[in-house]
Design an enzyme around this catalytic site. Structure first.
Site, short mmCIF file in Angstrom:
data_model
loop_
_atom_site.label_atom_id
_atom_site.label_comp_id
_atom_site.label_asym_id
_atom_site.label_seq_id
_atom_site.Cartn_x
_atom_site.Cartn_y
_atom_site.Cartn_z
N LYS A 38 -52.66 22.27 25.49
CA LYS A 38 -53.55 23.06 24.63
C LYS A 38 -54.36 22.18 23.71
CE LYS A 38 -49.98 25.31 23.15
NZ LYS A 38 -49.01 24.82 24.13
N SER A 542 -20.23 45.73 -1.18
CA SER A 542 -21.71 45.72 -1.18
C SER A 542 -22.29 44.34 -1.42
CB SER A 542 -22.27 46.72 -2.19
OG SER A 542 -21.60 46.68 -3.43
#
Lengths: 633, 299
Positions: A38, A542
């Site tokens: 590329k 939590s």
């Protein structure tokens, strides 16, 4: 030089520049797998269009000797691989933008990386491109990245593809090899919705079929790459689409002027035309189109202007001025395609920021419908979306946004997903459509409301959210608090992590995604209980800030108290009331918080309890005293 | 009606200016007095018309700029009525930093990079516009339009935020900043074409004139004041020269040229065979030197 400058002089320069001005502009990207060439191709395009200056060429020759991979020849890739790490490793990491012009067109090229881990940078280049050159190494044929990049190009709305079959010199300019690769590519790309796909056999290193047709391949009768780039029609339907003007900035230099600054994203508007405010559906007329160079009669797609309306209507950033006859949809529930960029996977239930061109709202992914396998394009059921994954999901927004489906408008149909703590860009989305649910499920208003329920109980409802490691003492302390409150005649309820997992959340495990869903459900239950007038004690590990914040945001200000039960992990492991640390240390429990799964400490808890050296009773009393001081009890 | 290439670049830059004004609490524009800064200033005036740009303009002065640049700066601030802040690194002044004696690398680091960091910290700016273009230099070609900096002002080229469409992520935490480059997609030719089209004032040093110069290390250095010490075999000669870029006078090479109008400059540019940064000593000190400077907080 492609631009004929031999006859340019100061005298005719103005004519020359005028001619330059009316050239069209094509934005394209190069993509494909690693080592398909590329960067070499772009270097070659710049070289062949004489866009490389002498001092750059000298530096290039010296770099080629040092880092080059092209033997005695100039390594054109070194022209574009600008970062030190790239030059050392001989790969492209980030997208680079290059500029060149021919007599017919101006070009902006995005050179994008081939490695899978840098897919986000390829998507970045594709988001603003009109055409993609997909490179394939003649010796390798179609690879995984060829398919992935073609798919992402299609997803991002690119309409034109050049299939550049590169390094054709290395297979002896063999037509059979070329035909085979083209057949492989067409077999899957035909379903990707491209308008044109042009296969070209070429050698970037030697310049075959780049600017002119190569004599090495008489069997190829198509155009050279540059000829095609100069002539491919650039879709310019934006002027015919309905008027869209996302408001960026309200310009109010004084009391007499109130203008809405923005860039026309599609269509056109003239003085006297009716416009609608997308979110409120209010209609007004255009009074003036203001620019620094003087007022305009008309503004079209692409122009940055300031609009003044006839009437005083409420418009702020994030809203849109639109054509009343063909207005965009407004919704807080939508389905979108997502590309995920971040190393931490997308988790349904977690709260993120959704940013459109000018609007920004909190959102949660309510359902991850499927991930798309970029190799087979098959849909696969998944619970989270990994880095570089592409998926389809439902998203719920905290406030409605105005949008068009991405396939109708790339500018008003896109968004990015941002992390609420690090502010990192986590993913990008293309809106498919609004979900009907948003219209059909309405909130049922009730006559007996939260305030009435709470007054009957003579208390202020609240959530006391206990977070901390397993074994830190959360449940013991919460239990003590509930006893003290109950003794004072308060109506309470305790939601305990283990207990809820026996019922409501029994279908959930301990993976990251399930932990997020676990907390979301408990937060919803706690919210209902607060609505019922109760003081709710939630005792859950939590571990993630995002979900604790989600719970906080479901409630009103002053209703949520985060209590950090801060016990060092060593102490918890020593206490080990349930014998879990022993099992986790032996590897019998996966994803154990503090051992094999992270715990994110609260940053600003309302109450921070250092438990070591205190009894749970003392700590419970301290919490009740705190609530009393706050007027909560 | 179709927008020209320049119309599109202009609209893109205006959009970027407005995004910053709408999303940041304390932005600033870095004003370096050169042609790119002149274009940025012009675009900023356009973006917020009829209001003035809602941010100040900062010049990080190294004390070694051409005298004509300083007088041009002060005239522009007066004519356009913008809020000009000037910062000079006091440590560098105390140390008596001199590009001739300390070398371009150390001088640039202390007076520009560190000076800029000091100014950003001092005023608490959370976004800073710069005039860098992607066609200037290879590491710049890789940089985002909204380019994130840590609390230490450093740039990590390997973990840049993906920048999709023109949907910019403008969020920063306290102490973090964003450098914003509205001219990212402009080329040197675009800049000159735009200056010509819009009749934008630029420093006279860009136009050819008889100026006192000496040849040093293959470059023509202008003797702008008596701080420049001559080597024993050097002679000051009046030559017809101009500058393609402007920086600190001891570090900026002039080119021999007869281009004394904008039209002639553009014509000369179109036939040029060297890149504009060739006149800059600071890019060549070591390989990858621009990337290194940018990581440290240089623009």
């Amino acid at each position: 030089m492609k631009i004929d400058t031999a006859n340019v002089s100061a005298g005719n320069i103005v004519d020359y520049l005028n001619a330059q001005e009316h050239k069209s502009m094509l934005r394209f990207l190069t993509c494909g797998s690693v080592d398909d060439g590329k960067s070499t191709l772009i270097g070659r395009l710049l070289y062949d269009t004489k866009l490389i200056f002498e001092d750059q060429l000298v530096a290039l020759e010296s770099d080629s000797r040092k880092h080059g991979t092209a033997g005695e020849n100039i390594d054109f890739a070194l022209l574009v691989d600008g970062l030190e790490a790239e030059r050392e490793q001989g790969i492209t990491i980030d997208v680079a933008y290059r500029f060149f012009a021919t007599e017919k067109r101006k070009f902006i090229v995005a050179d994008t990386p081939g490695h899978e881990e840098y897919t986000r940078n390829m998507a970045t280049g594709a988001s603003t491109a009109d055409l993609a050159i997909v490179l394939v190494d003649s010796r390798q044929g179609v690879l995984r990245q060829t398919r992935r990049h073609s798919f992402i190009a299609s997803l991002l709305g690119i309409r034109h593809i050049v299939l550049a079959v590169n390094k054709i010199d290395l297979v002896g300019y063999d037509q059979a090899v070329f035909d085979g690769i083209v057949a492989d590519y067409m077999a899957f790309a035909k379903d990707l919705g491209f308008e044109t796909i042009l296969p070209i056999p070429l050698s970037a290193r030697f310049g075959d079929n780049i600017t002119t047709r190569s004599e090495q391949m008489p069997w190829y009768d198509g155009p050279a790459l540059l000829e095609h780039l100069e002539s491919v029609p650039i879709e310019d339907g934006a002027l015919d689409r309905p008027f869209r003007f996302p408001v960026q900035y309200v310009n109010r230099p004084n009391l007499n002027f109130r203008g809405f600054a923005g860039q026309v994203s599609s269509g056109r508007i003239a003085v006297g035309d009716e416009v609608m405010v997308a979110k409120s559906r209010q209609v007004s007329k255009i009074k003036e189109i203001v620019t620094h160079g003087g007022n305009l009669r008309e503004a079209v797609e692409g122009q940055a202007v300031t609009l003044v309306l006839e009437d005083q209507v409420e418009v702020s950033r994030g809203n849109m001025l639109v054509a009343p006859a063909d207005a965009p949809q407004v919704t807080d529930q939508l389905q979108a395609h997502l590309i995920w960029f971040d190393a931490n996977p997308l988790l349904p239930g977690r709260s993120y920021i959704l940013r459109t061109e000018t609007d920004s709202v909190n959102c949660t992914i309510t359902a991850l419908k499927h991930e798309i396998d970029v190799n087979t394009f098959a849909q696969e059921a998944v619970k989270s979306l990994p880095m570089n994954g592409v998926g389809v999901c439902n998203i719920s927004l905290q406030a409605p946004i105005a949008f068009d489906p991405y396939k109708h408008n790339r500018s008003t149909g896109n968004f990015v997903i941002i992390d609420r703590y690090s502010n990192a860009t986590l993913g990008a989305g293309m809106i498919d459509f609004a979900l009907r649910r948003a219209d059909n499920v309405q909130w049922q208003a009730t006559d007996v409301h939260k305030k009435a329920r709470a007054e009957l109980k003579h208390q202020k409802p609240a959530v006391l959210w206990f977070t901390g490691f397993s074994g830190s003492g959360k449940s013991t302390i919460a239990n003590g608090v509930e006893k003290l409150l109950h003794a004072r005649g308060r109506h309470t309820y305790m939601l305990d992590g283990d207990n809820v997992r026996h019922g409501l959340n029994r279908d959930l495990g301990f993976t990251q995604e399930d932990r997020v869903e676990n907390i979301r459900r408990v937060a919803e239950v706690a919210r209902l209980m607060v609505d019922a007038g109760l003081i709710v004690l939630v005792s859950f590990i939590s571990p993630f800030r995002s979900e604790r914040r989600l719970a906080r945001e479901m409630l009103e200000d002053g209703e949520f108290f985060e209590i950090f039960v801060d016990t060092p992990i060593e102490e918890c492991a020593k206490r080990d009331p349930k014998g879990l640390y022993r099992k986790a240390a032996a590897g019998e429990i996966a994803n154990f918080t503090g051992i094999s799964s992270p715990y994110e400490r609260p940053e600003n808890p309302e109450i921070h309890l250092h438990t070591v050296g205190h009894t749970p009773q003392d700590l419970a009393v301290r919490i009740v005293d705190f609530l009393h001081e706050q007027g909560e009890d | 009606m179709h927008l020209s290439h320049l119309d599109r670049l202009e609209a893109e830059a205006i959009h970027i200016f407005r995004e910053v004004a709408a999303n940041f609490s304390n932005p600033v524009m870095l004003y370096s007095i050169g042609k790119d800064s002149s274009v940025m200033l012009h675009l900023a005036m356009k973006a917020f018309y009829p209001a003035k740009p809602p941010f100040p303009f900062l010049h990080v002065d190294t004390t070694w700029k051409f005298r004509e640049m300083i007088s041009f700066r002060d005239r522009m601030a007066k004519d356009l009525g913008f809020d000009l802040l000037v910062h000079i690194n006091p440590d560098g002044v105390a140390e008596n930093i001199n590009p001739f004696r300390h070398g371009s690398n150390y001088h640039t680091h202390v007076m520009k990079t560190v000076g800029l960091r000091q100014a950003l910290d001092k005023y608490g700016f959370d976004a800073a516009f710069g005039g860098a273009r992607r066609d200037e230099e290879k590491s710049r070609a890789k940089e985002r339009i909204f380019s994130f900096r840590t609390t230490n002002h450093t740039w990590d080229p390997k973990s840049q935020r993906p920048e999709m469409w023109k949907t910019y992520n403008t969020r920063v935490n306290k102490g973090e900043t964003i450098r914003v480059f509205p001219l990212s997609n402009w080329t040197e030719l675009d800049i000159w074409q735009y200056i010509l089209k819009e009749n934008i004032p630029i420093v006279p040093l860009y136009f050819a004139a008889e100026r006192p110069v000496v040849e040093r290390d293959g470059m023509l250095i202008m003797v702008d004041d008596d701080r420049m010490q001559l080597e024993k075999d050097e002679v000051v000669a009046k030559r017809l020269v101009r500058f393609r870029t402007l920086g600190c006078y001891p570090l900026t090479g002039a080119i021999e040229s007869e281009a004394d109008t904008l039209e002639k400059i553009v014509a000369e540019m179109l036939t040029a065979r060297t890149s504009e940064r060739q006149g800059r000593l600071i890019d060549k000190d070591e390989a990858g030197s621009m990337e290194k400077k940018k990581r440290e907080g240089y623009f």
